[in-house]
Enzyme design. Structure first.
Site, PDB file in Angstrom:
ATOM      1  N   LYS A  65       0.847  -1.196   0.000  1.00  0.00           N
ATOM      2  CA  LYS A  65       0.000   0.000   0.000  1.00  0.00           C
ATOM      3  C   LYS A  65       0.889   1.255   0.000  1.00  0.00           C
ATOM      4  O   LYS A  65       1.949   1.263   0.646  1.00  0.00           O
ATOM      5  CB  LYS A  65      -0.861  -0.035   1.275  1.00  0.00           C
ATOM      6  N   CYS A 150      -2.432  10.102  -6.102  1.00  0.00           N
ATOM      7  CA  CYS A 150      -3.495   9.789  -5.147  1.00  0.00           C
ATOM      8  C   CYS A 150      -4.601  10.851  -5.239  1.00  0.00           C
ATOM      9  O   CYS A 150      -4.338  12.036  -5.055  1.00  0.00           O
ATOM     10  CB  CYS A 150      -2.941   9.749  -3.725  1.00  0.00           C
TER      11      CYS A 150
HETATM   12  C1  DHB Z   1      -5.333   6.123  -1.961  1.00  0.00           C
HETATM   13  C2  DHB Z   1      -5.929   6.024  -3.196  1.00  0.00           C
HETATM   14  C3  DHB Z   1      -5.145   6.027  -4.321  1.00  0.00           C
HETATM   15  O1  DHB Z   1      -5.651   5.920  -5.569  1.00  0.00           O
HETATM   16  C4  DHB Z   1      -3.774   6.141  -4.205  1.00  0.00           C
HETATM   17  O2  DHB Z   1      -3.021   6.150  -5.295  1.00  0.00           O
HETATM   18  C5  DHB Z   1      -3.186   6.235  -2.957  1.00  0.00           C
HETATM   19  C6  DHB Z   1      -3.971   6.231  -1.839  1.00  0.00           C
HETATM   20  C7  DHB Z   1      -6.160   6.137  -0.746  1.00  0.00           C
HETATM   21  O3  DHB Z   1      -7.265   6.679  -0.754  1.00  0.00           O
HETATM   22  O4  DHB Z   1      -5.690   5.585   0.254  1.00  0.00           O
END
Ligand code: DHB
Length: 338
Positions: A65, A150
């Site tokens: 993540k 993001c």
């Molecule tokens: C999140 C969503 C995304 O598309 C990303 O690239 C990074 C984080 C999020 O909401 O956590």
């Protein structure tokens, strides 16, 4: 008639079944992957258990993540919802924090023995540079995806929609960062924007781009409740899944055409079958990430989708991804008046 005879002979002689199983291995920045499929950052990759599931799946690599320096609980729930055409999310960068993923790399990923990537999404440019300065010394992380896209942080624009800012970021990163690194891009919708971004990327020694992040700031509505389906940001969130495949294929294709050959394109968006993965590779993808489908089906999706991809390659007589990567057929005699 001839093709009918050949097909019949193939069937009777079982020749396709006698062919070796197609090879779906690839490499990213020279790092070998025995399977071109792996997870999209954000999908099933936040906790140690989820990362271990990925390491033990048929995926060829795995990526954590997107991480910030410190742990984040993320946005209020519900923050991820599936519909019949795709997904909407606004997780708000819920993640274990940089040290958590670094410890995973050092203590677990080593034994699990599969390329482990980290995704870096600092809240500021300085945070990104701090994390990258540390990663520049770490052998246990195979590569880094710098997330410039993001869409879910209130008040924070998606960096890669700001070309000048993107230049500034890359300029500072490549002053010191020498290990395998790529950027995660948002989708673009205008040819001028593809060209401008490709021009910037081509002037830096990055090894890959990942196309695409979710389509930012969509809105999904529950008609019975006459309400939004996710809680954060007034219901606005990133759109993924089936619906984004044409956009992701267009982004993979355009960047494959425009980027210098040293920069690989990793496809991401709307992949839930072997055919979808094949289409991404046909557009030029070096590897293919899976997000929404992984969330729905779990890590066994890699087994199913790779079997489907191999079966399709077998049917078409392809032995390796190089046999068809980038070889999308297009009409070449149209006037270039656009
Ligand atoms: C999140 C969503 C995304 O598309 C990303 O690239 C990074 C984080 C999020 O909401 O956590």
């Amino acid at each position: 008639m001839l093709s009918v005879i050949i097909t019949t002979l193939n069937f009777q002689g079982n020749s396709k079944l006698d062919m070796p199983s197609p090879d779906i291995s690839t490499q990213i920045a020279g790092i070998p992957l025995d399977n071109c499929l792996y997870n999209a950052s954000g999908a099933w990759c936040t906790s140690e258990q989820e990362l271990t599931d990925l390491a033990q799946s048929a995926a060829g690599a795995y990526i954590a993540k997107s991480t910030t320096i410190a742990y984040r609980a993320g946005n209020p729930k519900p923050r991820y919802v599936e519909t019949d055409w795709g997904t909407i999310n606004s997780m708000g960068l819920a993640n274990g924090g940089f040290d958590f993923y670094l410890s995973f790399a050092r203590e677990k990923a080593q034994q699990l023995g599969k390329p482990f990537f980290m995704s870096v999404a600092g809240l500021t440019l300085e945070n990104n540079l701090d994390m990258l300065r540390r990663l520049a010394q770490v052998d246990e992380v195979a590569g880094v995806e710098l997330n410039l896209s993001c869409p879910n942080l209130p008040g924070k624009p998606q960096t890669a929609y700001d070309f000048q800012r993107t230049e500034e970021v890359l300029h500072k990163v490549f002053k010191f960062y020498k290990r395998p690194i790529g950027v995660k891009l948002p989708p673009y919708f205008d040819i001028i924007h593809f060209e401008r971004m490709a021009e910037i990327l081509n002037s830096y020694p990055l090894q890959f781009v990942t196309c695409i992040n979710s389509i930012g700031n969509g809105l999904v509505i529950d008609i019975d409740k006459e309400a939004v389906v996710i809680k954060p940001k007034g219901g606005f969130g990133g759109i993924g899944g089936d619906f984004v495949k044409p956009t992701s294929l267009a982004n993979v294709r355009k960047f494959y055409e425009l980027l210098k050959p040293e920069i690989q394109v990793i496809g991401c968006g709307g992949v839930k079958s072997g055919q979808d993965a094949f289409e991404h590779i046909l557009c030029g993808a070096q590897a293919v990430q899976i997000g929404s489908c992984l969330m729905k089906e779990g890590a066994s999706c890699f087994d199913r989708i790779s079997s489907e991809l191999r079966a399709l390659m077998l049917e078409k007589g392809y032995q390796s991804l190089d046999d068809f990567r980038g070889k999308l057929k297009v009409n070449t005699d149209e006037e270039k008046g656009y």
